[in-house]
Design a protein around this motif. Sequence first.
Motif, PDB file in Angstrom:
ATOM      1  N   THR A 191       0.799  -1.228   0.000  1.00 18.92           N
ATOM      2  CA  THR A 191       0.000   0.000   0.000  1.00 18.92           C
ATOM      3  C   THR A 191       0.835   1.283   0.000  1.00 18.92           C
ATOM      4  O   THR A 191       0.564   2.193  -0.796  1.00 18.92           O
ATOM      5  N   PRO A 192       1.864   1.437   0.842  1.00 16.56           N
ATOM      6  CA  PRO A 192       2.628   2.693   0.814  1.00 16.56           C
ATOM      7  C   PRO A 192       3.273   2.952  -0.547  1.00 16.56           C
ATOM      8  O   PRO A 192       3.368   4.112  -0.986  1.00 16.56           O
ATOM      9  N   GLU A 195       0.414   3.917  -3.054  1.00 16.57           N
ATOM     10  CA  GLU A 195      -0.034   5.279  -2.751  1.00 16.57           C
ATOM     11  C   GLU A 195       0.984   6.304  -3.236  1.00 16.57           C
ATOM     12  O   GLU A 195       0.612   7.375  -3.750  1.00 16.57           O
ATOM     13  N   PHE A 198       0.589   6.797  -7.038  1.00 14.48           N
ATOM     14  CA  PHE A 198      -0.544   7.652  -7.388  1.00 14.48           C
ATOM     15  C   PHE A 198      -0.258   9.105  -7.017  1.00 14.48           C
ATOM     16  O   PHE A 198      -0.723  10.023  -7.690  1.00 14.48           O
ATOM     17  N   GLU A 199       0.511   9.299  -5.981  1.00 17.77           N
ATOM     18  CA  GLU A 199       0.882  10.663  -5.579  1.00 17.77           C
ATOM     19  C   GLU A 199       1.760  11.337  -6.626  1.00 17.77           C
ATOM     20  O   GLU A 199       1.546  12.507  -6.966  1.00 17.77           O
ATOM     21  N   PHE A 231      -6.422  -1.048  -3.176  1.00 19.33           N
ATOM     22  CA  PHE A 231      -5.521   0.087  -3.341  1.00 19.33           C
ATOM     23  C   PHE A 231      -6.257   1.347  -3.793  1.00 19.33           C
ATOM     24  O   PHE A 231      -5.868   2.458  -3.422  1.00 19.33           O
ATOM     25  N   VAL A 232      -7.285   1.179  -4.616  1.00 16.89           N
ATOM     26  CA  VAL A 232      -7.926   2.345  -5.248  1.00 16.89           C
ATOM     27  C   VAL A 232      -9.275   2.678  -4.627  1.00 16.89           C
ATOM     28  O   VAL A 232     -10.028   3.483  -5.171  1.00 16.89           O
ATOM     29  N   SER A 234     -10.236   4.542  -2.364  1.00 15.79           N
ATOM     30  CA  SER A 234     -10.506   5.954  -2.049  1.00 15.79           C
ATOM     31  C   SER A 234     -10.517   6.848  -3.284  1.00 15.79           C
ATOM     32  O   SER A 234     -10.799   8.046  -3.178  1.00 15.79           O
TER      33      SER A 234
END
Length: 266
Positions: A191-192, A195, A198-199, A231-232, A234
């Motif tokens: 996850t990190p 994320e 995507f950032e 993962f997606v 949110s």
Amino acid sequence: DRDVTGVQTCALPIWLVWNEFLSTDPVKEFRWAQSLAESLPVPVALVGLVDLLAPDLEKILDIYSQCSHLVAVRQHFGWDEINPLRRFAPRGDLLTDPRLLQGLKTLAKYKFKCSLEMFAPQLKDFRAVVEKSPEIFYWIAVIGWPLDLSKPGFAQWKQDMKALSAFPNVNVTVSALECVFGMDWAVADATPWIEALFEVFGAGRIMFGSHRPLCKLSRSFPNPYRAYEKFVASLTESEQDAAFRGNAAKWFFSGTKAGEGAGAAG
């Protein structure tokens, strides 16, 4: 449910992206794959193996250009300085070899997209290659293939990926996570890293892939799309659709012969 490319199976059309598998005879391999692609009822995009430093590169690309389904090429540069079992290239300095840039100039004539598959410690050298070949559209495989999963390793990987995200001709694929985090990987492990992708890249430049059939060896996620959905969770519906479907559709099928008949690829 989702098929191997992440396209929802309840929605048509669907398609497949097939990648070469380190054949000793890449032309024979791609011709076999082309025959299979022609027999399938769905659009198929093929990614063929190349050696961008080889003297017969143009000859190989001429052959590939006759294949209606081949839209991209890939070369393996992965070189682990510590572990000799993780070396997919003849030596570790190919990304800095001047012949690579000459090969990329030749590749640019054919309009194929390109993946130079490597490990995270090689991303800095790859950045220099991208900077000198802006006419090539690249995608980074296996989330940049981190080797060092420690906090300092994560920080360095993120820094290098952020530097690459500055180039609009670079996308990234999320696939083969079992190769990074192990066969028992958990969502919390990845996850990190996802994320962070995507950032720095945004939802418009990330593509999910299955890595089948090898992903089936994973004991935790033989179907990785179950993890991808977490993962997606949110993200907005349109962002999720981009990562699962739209980005790959545009990248591999829009404006290509392989995309003819793939109505959703436009």
